[in-house]
Design an enzyme around this catalytic site. Structure first.
Site, PDB file in Angstrom:
ATOM      1  N   TYR A   1      -4.874   8.057  -6.861  1.00 41.79           N
ATOM      2  CA  TYR A   1      -3.936   7.139  -6.227  1.00 41.79           C
ATOM      3  C   TYR A   1      -4.356   6.858  -4.789  1.00 41.79           C
ATOM      4  O   TYR A   1      -4.369   5.708  -4.336  1.00 41.79           O
ATOM      5  CB  TYR A   1      -2.535   7.751  -6.270  1.00 41.79           C
ATOM      6  CG  TYR A   1      -1.440   6.883  -5.707  1.00 41.79           C
ATOM      7  CD1 TYR A   1      -0.879   5.861  -6.470  1.00 41.79           C
ATOM      8  CD2 TYR A   1      -0.948   7.096  -4.426  1.00 41.79           C
ATOM      9  CE1 TYR A   1       0.141   5.066  -5.962  1.00 41.79           C
ATOM     10  CE2 TYR A   1       0.076   6.315  -3.908  1.00 41.79           C
ATOM     11  CZ  TYR A   1       0.612   5.299  -4.675  1.00 41.79           C
ATOM     12  OH  TYR A   1       1.617   4.519  -4.160  1.00 41.79           O
TER      13      TYR A   1
ATOM     14  N   SER B   1       0.851  -1.181   0.000  1.00 38.36           N
ATOM     15  CA  SER B   1       0.000   0.000   0.000  1.00 38.36           C
ATOM     16  C   SER B   1       0.892   1.239   0.000  1.00 38.36           C
ATOM     17  O   SER B   1       1.853   1.323  -0.769  1.00 38.36           O
ATOM     18  CB  SER B   1      -0.936  -0.045   1.215  1.00 38.36           C
ATOM     19  OG  SER B   1      -1.773   1.088   1.256  1.00 38.36           O
TER      20      SER B   1
ATOM     21  N   LYS C   1      -5.362   3.250  -2.999  1.00 37.06           N
ATOM     22  CA  LYS C   1      -4.676   2.683  -1.841  1.00 37.06           C
ATOM     23  C   LYS C   1      -5.624   2.516  -0.652  1.00 37.06           C
ATOM     24  O   LYS C   1      -5.517   1.538   0.102  1.00 37.06           O
ATOM     25  CB  LYS C   1      -3.472   3.551  -1.463  1.00 37.06           C
ATOM     26  CG  LYS C   1      -2.351   3.528  -2.498  1.00 37.06           C
ATOM     27  CD  LYS C   1      -1.826   2.098  -2.734  1.00 37.06           C
ATOM     28  CE  LYS C   1      -0.605   2.094  -3.630  1.00 37.06           C
ATOM     29  NZ  LYS C   1      -0.089   0.730  -3.885  1.00 37.06           N
TER      30      LYS C   1
END
Length: 273
Positions: A148, A134, A152
């Protein structure tokens, strides 16, 4: 007893460092990359311990073939490391539907797919470990990295659900949360096609700070990341989410403090109505 690993995204950076460390530790690894010729030197340095395969994680057929290759060529699969990824830079308003889907395909759908393919093997063995790489962005947001960050956060949510489901089957799950590492990630991030000048004062400093990460002496080294992952896989009773990197704990301590402040403010707002 030597472990058998499948690691995605091994052409450079964290993945290459991890595949190298796995082989040097005496384990066996199927190292993958979109262009497997980039792994030739790694395989040559560790004959018998490193085998390679082509893997574009967006391709379901290649994902299935990679897991099959790990089982056939290594004799089983003990550790899956979902490391491959990419970054998209753009304010929320700048990111198109297509760009968002592609980012989530790489950061969420592909790791989910590979876990789904690896789990029957691990269930049959009665053991296994899935390591999802992660980021601090799985716990905090950064301007210009909304897509993004969303990916995650989703990967961490999947990891937490999978950990609860797989623990009774003897399968461990870890979400590793790297802070800043000296890799080419910052220079490889793709910019959204749209550009809205109104956001530049907020997003441009963030983008500038991401350039030159590879040569930043204040960031962690990829070899340190690999060392931490090996320790996580080897040790017993590690936490589900493990921050790594020189800056990780300072950032997350600030995040926890901000969360407590926000919760207090929200409680006051609602209960003191």
């Amino acid at each position: 007893m030597a472990r058998r690993w499948l690691v995605t995204g091994c052409s450079s950076g964290l993945g290459l460092a991890l595949a190298t460390a796995v082989a040097e530790a005496g384990d066996h690894v199927l190292a993958t990359a979109r262009k497997p010729d980039t792994l030739a030197e790694l395989a040559a340095r560790h004959p018998g311990r490193v085998v390679t395969a082509a893997l574009d994680i967006r391709d379901p057929g290649q994902c299935e073939a990679a897991v099959t290759a790990a089982v056939d060529r290594l004799g089983g699969l003990d550790v899956l490391v979902n490391n491959a990824g990419s970054g998209l830079f753009g304010a929320v308003e700048e990111v198109s539907d297509e760009e968002l889907r592609d980012q989530l395909e790489i950061l969420v759908v592909a790791p989910w797919r590979l876990a789904r393919l690896a789990l029957p093997v691990m269930r049959a063995q009665g053991s296994g470990h899935i390591v999802n790489v992660s980021s601090l962005a799985g716990r905090m947001a950064f301007p210009g990295l909304g897509a993004y960050v969303a990916g995650k956060y989703a990967l961490e949510g999947m990891s937490q659900a999978l950990a609860a489901e797989a623990a009774p089957l003897g399968i461990r799950v870890t979400a590793v949360e790297p802070g800043g590492y000296a890799t080419g990630y910052g220079d490889a991030v793709t910019a959204a096609s749209a550009r809205i000048p109104a956001y530049a004062p907020v997003t441009d400093p963030m983008r500038a700070g991401m350039h030159g990460m590879r040569d930043n002496p204040h960031l962690g080294r990829p070899e340190d990341f690999a060392h931490h992952v090996l320790r996580i896989v080897t040790a017993e009773g590690t936490p589900l989410r493990v921050p790594v990197g020189t800056d990780a704990f300072a950032y997350l301590a600030a995040v926890e403090e901000a969360a407590r402040t926000e919760l207090t403010a929200a409680r006051t707002f609602i209960l003191d109505e």
